[in-house]
Scaffold this motif. Structure first.
Motif, short mmCIF file in Angstrom:
data_model
loop_
_atom_site.label_atom_id
_atom_site.label_comp_id
_atom_site.label_asym_id
_atom_site.label_seq_id
_atom_site.Cartn_x
_atom_site.Cartn_y
_atom_site.Cartn_z
N ALA A 66 0.84 -1.20 0.00
CA ALA A 66 0.00 0.00 0.00
C ALA A 66 0.87 1.25 0.00
O ALA A 66 1.20 1.78 1.04
N THR A 68 0.94 4.96 -0.76
CA THR A 68 0.06 6.08 -1.08
C THR A 68 0.78 7.04 -2.04
O THR A 68 2.01 7.00 -2.17
N GLU A 69 0.00 7.88 -2.69
CA GLU A 69 0.60 8.89 -3.57
C GLU A 69 1.59 9.76 -2.80
O GLU A 69 2.64 10.12 -3.28
N LYS A 70 1.21 10.07 -1.56
CA LYS A 70 2.06 10.91 -0.71
C LYS A 70 3.42 10.24 -0.46
O LYS A 70 4.47 10.87 -0.58
N GLN A 103 4.45 5.57 7.29
CA GLN A 103 3.40 5.20 6.33
C GLN A 103 3.37 3.70 6.06
O GLN A 103 2.52 3.22 5.33
#
Ligand code: FES
Length: 122
Positions: A66, A68-70, A103
């Motif tokens: 997973a 994320t774009e961030k 993250q």
């Protein structure tokens, strides 16, 4: 159930901690709970302080990665991820070499996490 070994030049020795089954906390949360000195600041994927190198010690396991774009954008800014690694993560669930500890959720597999303790944006 997973053993996560943390290693860094700023630690006197490697420390292996046991992540409880079902614990969906982040690598950073696990590190903090065990006084592992991974640098951090924002805890929200925006500063890059917590970048770590991760190695999955179970070569055969694959889980949904997973990113994320961030996180992808920050790893790009840090020069810690290639377009190929992004594609591999998205298409084949192959974990990239570097992650942001704030993250990255602890997964049900043994892993080795290293950090140098001195990350700054280029
Ligand atoms: Fe800022 Fe993880 S603490 S990106």
């Amino acid at each position: 159930m997973a053993n996560v070994t943390f290693s860094s030049p700023i630690m006197p020795r490697d420390i292996t901690v046991y992540a409880v089954a079902g614990d969906r906390g982040t690598l950073l949360a696990l590190a903090k709970a065990h006084h592992i000195p991974i640098p951090f600041d924002c805890q929200d994927g925006e500063c890059g302080s917590c970048v770590v190198e991760t190695k999955n010690l179970d070569a055969h396991s694959r889980h949904a990665i997973a990113l994320t774009e961030k996180e992808k954008e920050m790893l790009r800014q840090l020069g810690k991820i290639t377009p190929e690694e992004i594609r591999e993560a998205e298409v084949n669930d192959v974990a990239p070499r570097y992650r942001l500890a704030c993250q990255c959720f602890v997964r049900d597999e043994d892993s080795f996490v290293s950090f140098d303790g001195d990350h700054t944006l280029p």
